[in-house]
Design an enzyme around this catalytic site. Structure first.
Site, mmCIF file in Angstrom:
data_model
loop_
_atom_site.group_PDB
_atom_site.id
_atom_site.type_symbol
_atom_site.label_atom_id
_atom_site.label_comp_id
_atom_site.label_asym_id
_atom_site.label_seq_id
_atom_site.Cartn_x
_atom_site.Cartn_y
_atom_site.Cartn_z
ATOM 1 N N PRO A 1 -15.572 -4.984 3.102
ATOM 2 C CG PRO A 1 -15.588 -4.414 5.376
ATOM 3 C CD PRO A 1 -14.685 -4.494 4.172
ATOM 4 C CG LEU A 2 -18.384 -0.893 4.517
ATOM 5 C CD1 LEU A 2 -17.890 0.489 4.949
ATOM 6 C CD2 LEU A 2 -19.738 -1.196 5.145
ATOM 7 N N GLY B 1 -17.497 0.670 -0.649
ATOM 8 C CA GLY B 1 -18.355 1.846 -0.471
ATOM 9 C C GLY B 1 -19.739 1.678 -1.078
ATOM 10 C CG PHE B 2 -22.201 -0.344 -4.869
ATOM 11 C CD1 PHE B 2 -22.465 0.716 -5.724
ATOM 12 C CD2 PHE B 2 -23.085 -1.415 -4.854
ATOM 13 C CE1 PHE B 2 -23.585 0.708 -6.557
ATOM 14 C CE2 PHE B 2 -24.207 -1.442 -5.681
ATOM 15 C CZ PHE B 2 -24.457 -0.377 -6.528
ATOM 16 C CE1 TYR C 1 -3.156 -2.936 0.239
ATOM 17 C CE2 TYR C 1 -3.451 -2.509 2.579
ATOM 18 C CZ TYR C 1 -3.739 -3.243 1.453
ATOM 19 O OH TYR C 1 -4.629 -4.289 1.542
#
Ligand SMILES: NC(=O)c1ccc[n+]([C@@H]2O[C@H](COP(=O)([O-])OP(=O)(O)OC[C@H]3O[C@@H](n4cnc5c(N)ncnc54)[C@H](OP(=O)(O)O)[C@@H]3O)[C@@H](O)[C@H]2O)c1
Length: 328
Positions: free
Chosen positions: A204-205, A208-209, A57
């Site tokens: 897990p989201l 963002g969607f 990253y």
């Protein structure tokens, strides 16, 4: 904050913090490095102590950022990072999990993080050129040397996981899992349950969607990887909106947020599942942490599962090139 146990009795906060987006992946960070340092420390104050980063990253700047943030609070956090890439000139040019390379990367991660031990060291992607037994054996040596505490694998197949676990006990598998990414359900989750290995859902989201805050007409800025992911093509997002609408309706009925429903659904799957939502905003971090207090009834979960199965998902979760790197 509730505490959960991954494999090998590694105890972590029930929700972690994914730090990747602070340095790459979702376009320019609206906050400064100082803001991110403060946010990570504030996260730990609210009990979100399981921090996720990786060598790649940035590369490197995300580990340096996390290292700076935790310097005064090292003993309050559980630190997870990842190896497995061949990084040259500040860019990943392929995979490399050869034992000598893993050892060099471990030393470099320790230095950037400013710690004596990495709590959880994941292989980021399986390297087809290096037997998994050699990777597991190398982690065993790093544990012996006191440089690593726990072994993890990311985006691994069940038979590879078994081979690794036979050589050195695996603490956690980290793979994409959420209401719209169900790939780990047929084989990986049952294998984790059988072998006593924890599971850490990334994205897990749904990047963002699933929070209902991404309008299908959005155009992602430069440096936002969603521009390269088929699921985020406009037509596919429109098709995938049905699931988000259902999550939002349930959230409204329960007086919580869509992000909290998406995370509560994951938490309800098994007590050894620990999602690591990523955010650069303290208010969202608190909102996400609040998911640990949101209970979903069996009927609510069944409704979500039925709807998700009925509407399906349009588009792959990674670009064609990256799809070749997962599931080995
Ligand atoms: N092992 C792997 O290969 C792998 C791959 C990908 C990610 N990961 C790890 O998993 C972590 C989490 O995954 P991710 O960051 O890809 O995806 P994610 O957690 O599913 O979603 C992150 C996105 O959601 C937004 N967001 C977060 N909380 C929100 C809320 N309450 N309401 C509305 N929007 C919200 C964030 O925006 P803001 O930042 O603007 O809030 C960001 O754009 C990463 O940080 C990384 O550490 C691992």
């Amino acid at each position: 904050m509730h505490i959960r146990s991954l494999g090998q009795d590694m105890r972590v906060s029930a929700i972690g913090l994914g730090c990747m987006g602070m340095s790459q992946g979702y376009g320019p960070n609206p906050g400064s490095r100082r803001d991110m340092v403060d946010m990570i420390r504030a996260a730990v104050d609210v009990g979100v102590t399981f921090l996720d980063t990786a060598e790649v990253y940035g590369p490197f700047v995300n580990e340096e950022l996390v290292g700076e943030a935790i310097a005064p609070i090292r003993d309050r956090v559980q630190l997870a990072t990842k190896f497995g890439w061949d990084i040259r000139g500040g860019k990943s040019v392929g995979l490399n999990s050869r034992p000598d390379h893993i050892k060099k990367v471990a030393d470099a991660c320790l230095q950037r993080l400013g710690v004596e031990t990495i709590d959880l060291f994941y292989q980021h992607r399986i390297d087809p050129n290096v037997p998994i037994e050699d990777v597991a054996g190398t982690i065993g040596e790093l544990v012996q040397a006191g440089k690593v505490k726990h072994f993890g694998l990311s985006e691994v197949r069940a038979d590879t996981l078994r081979k690794a676990h036979a050589i050195y006990p695996v603490t956690a598998v980290q793979s994409e899992y959420s209401l719209w990414t169900r790939d780990p359900e047929p084989e990986i989750l049952p294998t984790c349950a059988e072998l006593g290995i924890g599971f850490v859902p990334f994205s897990p989201l749904g990047r963002g969607f699933l929070t209902g805050t991404i309008d299908p007409s959005v155009s992602f800025p430069q440096g936002d990887m969603r521009a390269t992911i088929p699921r985020f093509e406009a037509d596919n997002m429109s098709a995938n909106q049905a699931l988000v609408n259902h999550i939002r309706a349930l959230a409204e009925a329960k007086n919580v947020t869509a992000a909290q429903v998406a995370l509560a659904w994951l938490l309800a799957q098994a007590p050894w599942i620990v999602p690591i939502p990523g955010t650069r905003s303290l208010s969202r971090l608190k909102e996400n942490a609040g998911a640990t207090e949101v209970g979903l009834s069996a009927d609510e979960r069944a409704d979500l599962d039925t709807l998700a199965a009925r509407v399906g998902v349009a588009g792959d979760r990674y670009s064609e090139a990256h799809m070749k790197l997962v599931g080995h």
